[in-house]
Design a protein around this motif. Structure first.
Motif, PDB file in Angstrom:
ATOM      1  N   LEU A 168       0.822  -1.021   0.453  1.00 17.44           N
ATOM      2  CA  LEU A 168       0.148  -0.073  -0.110  1.00 17.44           C
ATOM      3  C   LEU A 168       0.916   1.555  -0.234  1.00 17.44           C
ATOM      4  CD1 LEU A 168      -2.648   0.984  -0.038  1.00 17.44           C
ATOM      5  CD2 LEU A 168      -3.037   1.282   2.740  1.00 17.44           C
ATOM      6  N   ALA A 169       2.066   1.457   0.790  1.00 25.10           N
ATOM      7  CA  ALA A 169       3.043   2.627   0.610  1.00 25.10           C
ATOM      8  C   ALA A 169       3.243   2.880  -0.178  1.00 25.10           C
ATOM      9  CB  ALA A 169       4.077   2.046   2.010  1.00 25.10           C
ATOM     10  N   SER A 170       3.607   1.695  -0.878  1.00 21.74           N
ATOM     11  CA  SER A 170       4.435   1.439  -2.076  1.00 21.74           C
ATOM     12  C   SER A 170       3.539   2.535  -3.363  1.00 21.74           C
ATOM     13  CB  SER A 170       5.071   0.101  -2.671  1.00 21.74           C
ATOM     14  OG  SER A 170       5.756   0.494  -3.888  1.00 21.74           O
ATOM     15  N   ALA A 171       2.184   2.111  -3.613  1.00 21.45           N
ATOM     16  CA  ALA A 171       1.575   2.235  -4.355  1.00 21.45           C
ATOM     17  C   ALA A 171       1.261   3.931  -4.417  1.00 21.45           C
ATOM     18  CB  ALA A 171      -0.046   1.277  -3.762  1.00 21.45           C
ATOM     19  N   LYS A 172       0.599   3.924  -2.550  1.00 18.87           N
ATOM     20  CA  LYS A 172       0.719   5.709  -2.709  1.00 18.87           C
ATOM     21  C   LYS A 172       1.269   6.270  -3.384  1.00 18.87           C
ATOM     22  CE  LYS A 172      -2.188   4.836   1.323  1.00 18.87           C
ATOM     23  NZ  LYS A 172      -2.374   5.439   3.206  1.00 18.87           N
ATOM     24  N   ALA A 173       3.180   5.775  -3.301  1.00 19.19           N
ATOM     25  CA  ALA A 173       4.418   6.524  -3.704  1.00 19.19           C
ATOM     26  C   ALA A 173       4.030   6.774  -5.258  1.00 19.19           C
ATOM     27  CB  ALA A 173       5.692   5.924  -2.980  1.00 19.19           C
ATOM     28  N   ASP A 174       3.949   5.718  -5.749  1.00 21.38           N
ATOM     29  CA  ASP A 174       3.360   5.912  -7.105  1.00 21.38           C
ATOM     30  C   ASP A 174       2.486   7.091  -7.462  1.00 21.38           C
ATOM     31  OD1 ASP A 174       5.429   3.608  -7.618  1.00 21.38           O
ATOM     32  OD2 ASP A 174       4.127   2.594  -8.321  1.00 21.38           O
ATOM     33  N   LEU A 175       1.751   6.607  -6.710  1.00 19.25           N
ATOM     34  CA  LEU A 175      -0.046   7.960  -7.302  1.00 19.25           C
ATOM     35  C   LEU A 175       0.936   9.341  -6.661  1.00 19.25           C
ATOM     36  CD1 LEU A 175      -2.758   8.709  -7.346  1.00 19.25           C
ATOM     37  CD2 LEU A 175      -3.142   7.592  -4.769  1.00 19.25           C
ATOM     38  N   LEU A 176       1.359   9.700  -5.667  1.00 19.32           N
ATOM     39  CA  LEU A 176       1.975  10.393  -5.760  1.00 19.32           C
ATOM     40  C   LEU A 176       3.397  11.097  -6.301  1.00 19.32           C
ATOM     41  CD1 LEU A 176       2.286  13.238  -3.638  1.00 19.32           C
ATOM     42  CD2 LEU A 176       4.541  11.818  -2.559  1.00 19.32           C
ATOM     43  N   ASN A 177       3.765   9.968  -7.348  1.00 20.78           N
ATOM     44  CA  ASN A 177       5.386  10.034  -8.287  1.00 20.78           C
ATOM     45  C   ASN A 177       4.000  10.345  -9.708  1.00 20.78           C
ATOM     46  OD1 ASN A 177       7.413  10.213  -9.802  1.00 20.78           O
ATOM     47  ND2 ASN A 177       6.541   8.713 -10.951  1.00 20.78           N
ATOM     48  N   ALA A 178       2.343   9.988  -9.713  1.00 20.08           N
ATOM     49  CA  ALA A 178       1.950   9.766 -11.427  1.00 20.08           C
ATOM     50  C   ALA A 178       1.591  11.598 -10.716  1.00 20.08           C
ATOM     51  CB  ALA A 178       0.574   9.247 -11.521  1.00 20.08           C
ATOM     52  N   LYS A 179       0.968  12.105  -9.850  1.00 18.63           N
ATOM     53  CA  LYS A 179       0.112  13.879  -9.273  1.00 18.63           C
ATOM     54  C   LYS A 179       1.261  14.461  -9.866  1.00 18.63           C
ATOM     55  CE  LYS A 179      -3.364  12.432  -5.893  1.00 18.63           C
ATOM     56  NZ  LYS A 179      -3.949  12.548  -4.736  1.00 18.63           N
ATOM     57  N   VAL A 180       2.371  13.611  -9.436  1.00 17.57           N
ATOM     58  CA  VAL A 180       3.758  15.210  -9.982  1.00 17.57           C
ATOM     59  C   VAL A 180       4.235  15.309 -11.181  1.00 17.57           C
ATOM     60  CG1 VAL A 180       6.225  15.544  -9.140  1.00 17.57           C
ATOM     61  CG2 VAL A 180       5.039  15.038  -7.711  1.00 17.57           C
ATOM     62  N   ASN A 181       4.251  14.307 -11.480  1.00 20.41           N
ATOM     63  CA  ASN A 181       4.056  14.475 -13.139  1.00 20.41           C
ATOM     64  C   ASN A 181       3.610  15.062 -13.839  1.00 20.41           C
ATOM     65  OD1 ASN A 181       6.802  12.816 -13.316  1.00 20.41           O
ATOM     66  ND2 ASN A 181       5.219  10.549 -13.608  1.00 20.41           N
ATOM     67  N   VAL A 182       2.452  14.612 -13.451  1.00 17.19           N
ATOM     68  CA  VAL A 182       0.356  15.500 -13.965  1.00 17.19           C
ATOM     69  C   VAL A 182       0.579  17.395 -13.917  1.00 17.19           C
ATOM     70  CG1 VAL A 182      -1.758  15.792 -14.144  1.00 17.19           C
ATOM     71  CG2 VAL A 182      -1.354  13.158 -13.578  1.00 17.19           C
TER      72      VAL A 182
END
Length: 409
Positions: A168-182
């Protein structure tokens, strides 16, 4: 045969012919003995010719050193994308004044939108897995407490829960990275300033490695004015400026002026705040920087200008420039002796001038009189009639330096 009567007629005719000439001479104002070679005639001595003279100026003065300069804004920030994409919107125009945080560009890249949706879904799956693992632990723990099942089952479920929590922590990190890219597709101004040119238009493909930036934001609330001194100029500056260290000398330097490209003086003064620590081996010069406030907005980054540095002189000897003449590569003046005769005198001059006045470093002393006009017609030892001029007018540049155009040779 000449008779007495004919001779009398001839004499009478001659006298009548001469009478008009004598009459004209009398009415012309001629004096006896005023002919060639007589007193007052063309060959008579005329006396010493009059020449304008003045005592050299000796006293306090302000010298201005001027140097070509280039101007940069306090911040010159290139706007470059961190992600690839097509320009979808441009919110500002070239030359616009912007504020920190104001939107500038919006890029479009479906890949980052898809990555964001995928990351959001992964977080939901990971959260469900964590909840399931948590339920298993809660179900097994009472049974272990009652010794119905072994502790091994509980430990296994707890380790599974920890793994799901890590996922879950890894998935949230990926989500944060995706939001940063957007978020990188939405570019804002990092500071207050003025927008430069915008080379790319809507629809252009932009990458993080593109040669040109999307634009540049110039923050010119304060401007940096850069100029250079060669080694000789630096030594002279250090000698005449008060202070022990370079920092002290910069602190004691008076406020400096900025002459804009159209020849007008910028209405606000600046300060010299920095000097490079070494002489460049490539240019043989030292770079200095002066800071100027730009609340009026007259100065833009990239402008060229001239910086004018006042150097107060406690005691200076000044002479008009037109009082000098060149001889074999040296400067001379004609001093006036006590007997009002000319003395050709070599002078050593500073590289700097004050308006139309030279600064004398050697050859003259206070109280010396010099010829200030017509020196090309003089010779050494020539007697002249001195005609003193008004010193206040002649040396106005020394007494009112701010009103004069001062230059660096």
């Amino acid at each position: 045969m000449v008779t007495i009567k004919s001779l009398q007629k001839h004499i009478a005719f001659t006298m009548l012919s001469t009478f008009p000439l004598l009459f004209a001479a009398c009415h012309s104002g001629a004096k006896p003995g005023a002919g060639a070679g007589g007193p007052g005639g063309p060959g008579a001595p005329t006396g010493p010719a009059p020449y304008k003279t003045a005592a050299v100026y000796s006293g306090a003065a302000t010298m201005y050193n001027t140097y070509p300069a280039t101007i940069q804004g306090e911040q010159d920030i290139e706007i470059r994308p961190k992600v690839d994409g097509y320009i979808e919107k441009i919110f500002v125009d070239e030359g616009a004044v912007v504020h920190k945080g104001q939107p500038l560009f919006q890029l479009r890249n479906p890949q980052y939108d898809a990555a964001l949706r995928s990351a959001e879904a992964s977080v939901k799956i990971a959260e469900a897995d964590v909840m399931t693992a948590q339920m298993n632990v809660e179900k097994v723990k009472p049974l272990v407490d009652k010794n119905i099942i072994s502790n091994y089952e509980l430990k296994s479920d707890e380790y599974t829960l920890q793994a799901k929590q890590a996922s879950l922590a890894s998935a949230k990190a990926d989500l944060l990275n995706a939001k940063v890219n957007v978020g990188y597709t939405y570019l804002t101004s990092p500071a207050d300033g003025v927008i430069s040119t915008i080379p790319y238009k809507v629809g252009s493909l932009i990458t993080s490695t593109s040669t040109n930036p999307l634009t540049t934001v110039y923050n010119t609330q304060n401007v940096y004015v850069y100029f250079s001194l060669n080694e000789k100029q630096l030594l002279e500056f250090l000698r005449i400026t008060k202070g022990k260290t370079l920092k002290d000398k910069l602190a004691t330097t008076a406020d400096v002026s900025l002459i804009l490209a159209d020849g007008t003086e910028y209405p606000v003064k600046g300060r010299i705040v920095m000097a490079s620590g070494m002489v460049s081996t490539e240019t043989g010069s030292v770079s200095l920087r002066a800071n100027f406030p730009n609340s009026l907005g007259l100065i833009r980054s990239g402008n060229s200008a001239t910086i004018s540095i006042p150097v107060p002189l406690d005691t200076a000897i000044l002479i008009p420039q037109n009082a000098t003449y060149d001889l074999q590569g040296k400067k001379f003046v004609y001093a006036v002796s006590d007997k009002d005769s000319t003395v050709n005198t070599p002078v050593q001059l500073s590289q700097n001038s004050i308006g139309n006045l030279y600064i004398v470093k050697g050859g003259l002393k206070p109280g010396d009189r010099i010829v200030i006009e017509g020196v090309a017609n003089l010779k050494p030892g020539m007697a002249i009639k001195p005609m003193p001029v008004n010193a206040d007018t002649l040396y106005a540049a020394a007494k009112h330096p701010a009103k004069n155009s001062l230059k660096q040779k």
